[in-house]
Motif scaffolding. Structure first.
Motif, PDB file in Angstrom:
ATOM      1  N   ALA A  52       0.983  -1.302   0.467  1.00  0.00           N
ATOM      2  CA  ALA A  52       0.027  -0.201   0.151  1.00  0.00           C
ATOM      3  C   ALA A  52       1.119   1.318  -0.109  1.00  0.00           C
ATOM      4  CB  ALA A  52      -0.837  -0.066   0.843  1.00  0.00           C
ATOM      5  N   ALA A  53       1.627   1.305   0.712  1.00  0.00           N
ATOM      6  CA  ALA A  53       3.145   2.670   1.251  1.00  0.00           C
ATOM      7  C   ALA A  53       3.666   2.693  -0.780  1.00  0.00           C
ATOM      8  CB  ALA A  53       3.478   2.733   1.854  1.00  0.00           C
ATOM      9  N   LEU A  54       3.736   1.455  -0.954  1.00  0.00           N
ATOM     10  CA  LEU A  54       3.922   1.765  -3.038  1.00  0.00           C
ATOM     11  C   LEU A  54       3.251   1.938  -3.704  1.00  0.00           C
ATOM     12  CD1 LEU A  54       7.008   1.092  -4.383  1.00  0.00           C
ATOM     13  CD2 LEU A  54       5.895  -1.177  -4.632  1.00  0.00           C
ATOM     14  N   ARG A  55       2.373   1.414  -4.044  1.00  0.00           N
ATOM     15  CA  ARG A  55       0.855   2.531  -4.394  1.00  0.00           C
ATOM     16  C   ARG A  55       0.675   3.493  -3.751  1.00  0.00           C
ATOM     17  NH1 ARG A  55      -2.581  -2.611  -6.534  1.00  0.00           N
ATOM     18  NH2 ARG A  55      -4.383  -1.762  -6.105  1.00  0.00           N
ATOM     19  N   GLU A  56       1.032   3.828  -2.918  1.00  0.00           N
ATOM     20  CA  GLU A  56       0.413   5.464  -2.652  1.00  0.00           C
ATOM     21  C   GLU A  56       1.310   6.351  -2.769  1.00  0.00           C
ATOM     22  OE1 GLU A  56      -2.022   7.907   0.084  1.00  0.00           O
ATOM     23  OE2 GLU A  56      -2.257   6.294  -0.395  1.00  0.00           O
ATOM     24  N   ALA A  57       2.755   5.713  -2.834  1.00  0.00           N
ATOM     25  CA  ALA A  57       4.510   7.147  -3.780  1.00  0.00           C
ATOM     26  C   ALA A  57       4.144   6.809  -4.922  1.00  0.00           C
ATOM     27  CB  ALA A  57       5.371   5.785  -3.073  1.00  0.00           C
ATOM     28  N   VAL A  58       3.361   5.504  -5.766  1.00  0.00           N
ATOM     29  CA  VAL A  58       3.141   6.155  -6.537  1.00  0.00           C
ATOM     30  C   VAL A  58       2.602   7.105  -7.408  1.00  0.00           C
ATOM     31  CG1 VAL A  58       2.650   4.456  -9.292  1.00  0.00           C
ATOM     32  CG2 VAL A  58       4.310   3.388  -7.873  1.00  0.00           C
ATOM     33  N   THR A  59       1.306   6.406  -6.479  1.00  0.00           N
ATOM     34  CA  THR A  59       0.250   8.012  -6.978  1.00  0.00           C
ATOM     35  C   THR A  59       1.148   9.355  -6.782  1.00  0.00           C
ATOM     36  OG1 THR A  59      -1.276   6.554  -6.447  1.00  0.00           O
ATOM     37  CG2 THR A  59      -2.400   8.271  -6.659  1.00  0.00           C
ATOM     38  N   ALA A  60       1.603   9.603  -5.145  1.00  0.00           N
ATOM     39  CA  ALA A  60       2.290  10.810  -4.874  1.00  0.00           C
ATOM     40  C   ALA A  60       3.020  10.690  -5.965  1.00  0.00           C
ATOM     41  CB  ALA A  60       2.483  10.710  -4.190  1.00  0.00           C
ATOM     42  N   ARG A  61       3.658  10.062  -6.804  1.00  0.00           N
ATOM     43  CA  ARG A  61       4.477  11.084  -8.298  1.00  0.00           C
ATOM     44  C   ARG A  61       4.281  10.918  -9.053  1.00  0.00           C
ATOM     45  NH1 ARG A  61       7.763   6.955 -12.020  1.00  0.00           N
ATOM     46  NH2 ARG A  61      10.274   8.330 -11.972  1.00  0.00           N
ATOM     47  N   TRP A  62       2.798  10.712  -9.586  1.00  0.00           N
ATOM     48  CA  TRP A  62       1.931  11.035 -10.679  1.00  0.00           C
ATOM     49  C   TRP A  62       0.903  12.156 -10.261  1.00  0.00           C
ATOM     50  CZ3 TRP A  62      -0.962   5.514 -11.017  1.00  0.00           C
ATOM     51  CH2 TRP A  62       0.560   4.661 -11.267  1.00  0.00           C
ATOM     52  N   LEU A  63       1.259  13.213  -9.561  1.00  0.00           N
ATOM     53  CA  LEU A  63       0.244  13.858  -8.985  1.00  0.00           C
ATOM     54  C   LEU A  63       0.979  15.156  -8.662  1.00  0.00           C
ATOM     55  CD1 LEU A  63      -2.911  12.303  -6.839  1.00  0.00           C
ATOM     56  CD2 LEU A  63      -2.940  13.267  -9.032  1.00  0.00           C
ATOM     57  N   THR A  64       2.483  14.833  -8.520  1.00  0.00           N
ATOM     58  CA  THR A  64       2.967  16.086  -8.334  1.00  0.00           C
ATOM     59  C   THR A  64       3.783  16.526  -9.428  1.00  0.00           C
ATOM     60  OG1 THR A  64       3.691  14.930  -5.646  1.00  0.00           O
ATOM     61  CG2 THR A  64       5.824  16.368  -7.230  1.00  0.00           C
ATOM     62  N   ARG A  65       3.977  15.844 -10.663  1.00  0.00           N
ATOM     63  CA  ARG A  65       3.892  15.631 -11.895  1.00  0.00           C
ATOM     64  C   ARG A  65       3.670  16.768 -12.186  1.00  0.00           C
ATOM     65  NH1 ARG A  65       5.268   9.665 -14.578  1.00  0.00           N
ATOM     66  NH2 ARG A  65       6.930   9.523 -13.554  1.00  0.00           N
ATOM     67  N   THR A  66       2.274  16.660 -12.068  1.00  0.00           N
ATOM     68  CA  THR A  66       1.477  18.104 -12.712  1.00  0.00           C
ATOM     69  C   THR A  66       1.409  19.402 -11.523  1.00  0.00           C
ATOM     70  OG1 THR A  66      -0.235  16.413 -13.476  1.00  0.00           O
ATOM     71  CG2 THR A  66      -1.249  18.437 -12.730  1.00  0.00           C
ATOM     72  N   GLU A  67       1.897  18.897 -10.788  1.00  0.00           N
ATOM     73  CA  GLU A  67       2.269  20.708  -9.193  1.00  0.00           C
ATOM     74  C   GLU A  67       3.217  20.947  -9.960  1.00  0.00           C
ATOM     75  OE1 GLU A  67       2.010  18.331  -5.546  1.00  0.00           O
ATOM     76  OE2 GLU A  67      -0.226  17.462  -5.583  1.00  0.00           O
ATOM     77  N   VAL A  68       4.116  19.935 -10.183  1.00  0.00           N
ATOM     78  CA  VAL A  68       5.255  20.999 -10.761  1.00  0.00           C
ATOM     79  C   VAL A  68       5.205  21.929 -11.623  1.00  0.00           C
ATOM     80  CG1 VAL A  68       8.156  20.345 -11.085  1.00  0.00           C
ATOM     81  CG2 VAL A  68       6.661  19.317  -9.084  1.00  0.00           C
ATOM     82  N   THR A  69       4.390  21.024 -12.982  1.00  0.00           N
ATOM     83  CA  THR A  69       4.010  22.056 -13.805  1.00  0.00           C
ATOM     84  C   THR A  69       3.436  23.122 -14.067  1.00  0.00           C
ATOM     85  OG1 THR A  69       4.433  20.165 -15.452  1.00  0.00           O
ATOM     86  CG2 THR A  69       3.720  21.282 -16.517  1.00  0.00           C
ATOM     87  N   LEU A  70       2.663  22.853 -13.233  1.00  0.00           N
ATOM     88  CA  LEU A  70       1.438  23.713 -13.006  1.00  0.00           C
ATOM     89  C   LEU A  70       2.093  25.161 -11.993  1.00  0.00           C
ATOM     90  CD1 LEU A  70      -2.345  21.957 -11.972  1.00  0.00           C
ATOM     91  CD2 LEU A  70      -1.352  23.574 -14.327  1.00  0.00           C
ATOM     92  N   THR A  71       3.096  24.370 -11.092  1.00  0.00           N
ATOM     93  CA  THR A  71       3.577  25.731 -10.041  1.00  0.00           C
ATOM     94  C   THR A  71       4.487  26.715 -11.619  1.00  0.00           C
ATOM     95  OG1 THR A  71       3.381  24.359  -8.463  1.00  0.00           O
ATOM     96  CG2 THR A  71       5.323  25.888  -8.405  1.00  0.00           C
ATOM     97  N   GLU A  72       5.370  26.021 -12.252  1.00  0.00           N
ATOM     98  CA  GLU A  72       5.947  26.597 -12.802  1.00  0.00           C
ATOM     99  C   GLU A  72       5.397  27.695 -13.682  1.00  0.00           C
ATOM    100  OE1 GLU A  72       8.215  23.533 -15.659  1.00  0.00           O
ATOM    101  OE2 GLU A  72       8.749  22.906 -13.939  1.00  0.00           O
ATOM    102  N   ILE A  73       4.432  27.706 -14.276  1.00  0.00           N
ATOM    103  CA  ILE A  73       3.156  28.765 -14.772  1.00  0.00           C
ATOM    104  C   ILE A  73       2.703  29.815 -13.612  1.00  0.00           C
ATOM    105  CG2 ILE A  73       1.232  29.107 -15.740  1.00  0.00           C
ATOM    106  CD1 ILE A  73       1.057  26.258 -16.480  1.00  0.00           C
ATOM    107  N   ILE A  74       3.086  29.572 -12.559  1.00  0.00           N
ATOM    108  CA  ILE A  74       2.261  30.955 -11.622  1.00  0.00           C
ATOM    109  C   ILE A  74       3.291  30.893 -10.858  1.00  0.00           C
ATOM    110  CG2 ILE A  74       2.089  30.343  -9.321  1.00  0.00           C
ATOM    111  CD1 ILE A  74       0.401  28.251  -9.519  1.00  0.00           C
ATOM    112  N   SER A  75       4.745  31.048 -11.328  1.00  0.00           N
ATOM    113  CA  SER A  75       6.567  31.679 -10.877  1.00  0.00           C
ATOM    114  C   SER A  75       7.508  31.656 -11.548  1.00  0.00           C
ATOM    115  CB  SER A  75       7.566  30.437  -9.746  1.00  0.00           C
ATOM    116  OG  SER A  75       7.195  29.421 -10.742  1.00  0.00           O
ATOM    117  N   ALA A  76       6.908  31.482 -13.354  1.00  0.00           N
ATOM    118  CA  ALA A  76       7.664  31.846 -14.298  1.00  0.00           C
ATOM    119  C   ALA A  76       7.251  32.900 -15.028  1.00  0.00           C
ATOM    120  CB  ALA A  76       8.163  30.388 -14.899  1.00  0.00           C
ATOM    121  N   SER A  77       6.102  33.053 -15.060  1.00  0.00           N
ATOM    122  CA  SER A  77       5.164  33.436 -15.872  1.00  0.00           C
ATOM    123  C   SER A  77       5.177  35.350 -15.553  1.00  0.00           C
ATOM    124  CB  SER A  77       3.727  32.871 -16.292  1.00  0.00           C
ATOM    125  OG  SER A  77       3.170  33.814 -16.895  1.00  0.00           O
TER     126      SER A  77
END
Length: 194
Positions: A52-77
């Motif tokens: 379960a911890a491994l699956r949770e970490a994979v899910t967090a990794r997927w979701l974090t990718r989107t968050e990072v991309t969107l954060t760049e729009i806020i900070s770099a734009s």
């Protein structure tokens, strides 16, 4: 990946994604991940105490990718807040749409895992928080007129759910979806303007 490479959490998560894509969430096991890495399953458990911890970490990794991309729009734009908000919403939509269309097996797994995960709520809070930042910027610059940026951010997130909630993924490839996204975005931006 070769067994000679050091076993890191990142390597394990990459292998887990491959295993999930190949076998699906119902059949993928920690033993499958260990086999893909050329290590014992005990080695995987040293980094992730449970399946379960491994699956949770994979899910967090997927979701974090989107968050990072969107954060760049806020900070770099340097875009004005209305353009930044439209860019942010379009990027979220395109990100989800590409995940669903480009890798359907992994996306199907993603839907199953996010349904089991506790990190999804944190992901949604992060996204709504990013929207709040954009709206607050627009209020400060006089481009948006809202009494409560947090309430407005949640409303924008909810109003655009059709374009980012995996429950609507089947609609994301329809011919009219781009025009429908534009119509909703235009309406929301008009509603926020000062």
């Amino acid at each position: 990946m070769t067994p000679a490479d050091p076993l890191t959490p990142e390597r394990i998560l990459e292998a887990t994604e491959d295993v999930l894509r190949r076998y699906g969430p119902a059949k993928a096991t920690v033993v499958d991940v260990a086999r893909a890495l050329g290590v014992s399953h005990g080695s995987v458990y040293r980094h992730f105490r449970t399946k379960a911890a491994l699956r949770e970490a994979v899910t967090a990794r997927w979701l974090t990718r989107t968050e990072v991309t969107l954060t760049e729009i806020i900070s770099a734009s340097t875009e004005p807040a209305p353009s930044k908000l439209r860019h942010w919403l379009a990027t979220l939509f395109e990100s989800k749409r590409h995940k669903a269309g480009d890798d359907p097996e992994l996306f199907a797994t993603y839907i199953v895992l996010t349904g089991e995960s506790t990190v999804v709520e944190e992901h949604v809070r992060e996204l709504v928080g990013q929207l709040r930042e954009i709206i607050e910027e627009g209020v400060r610059s006089g481009q948006f007129a809202v009494d409560d940026a947090a309430v407005a951010a949640q409303a924008v997130f909810d109003a655009t759910a059709r374009f980012h909630d995996p429950a609507y993924a089947a609609e994301w490839q329809t011919p009219a979806i781009g025009a429908e996204f534009t119509a909703v975005s235009d309406l929301l931006l008009r509603g926020l303007r000062a």
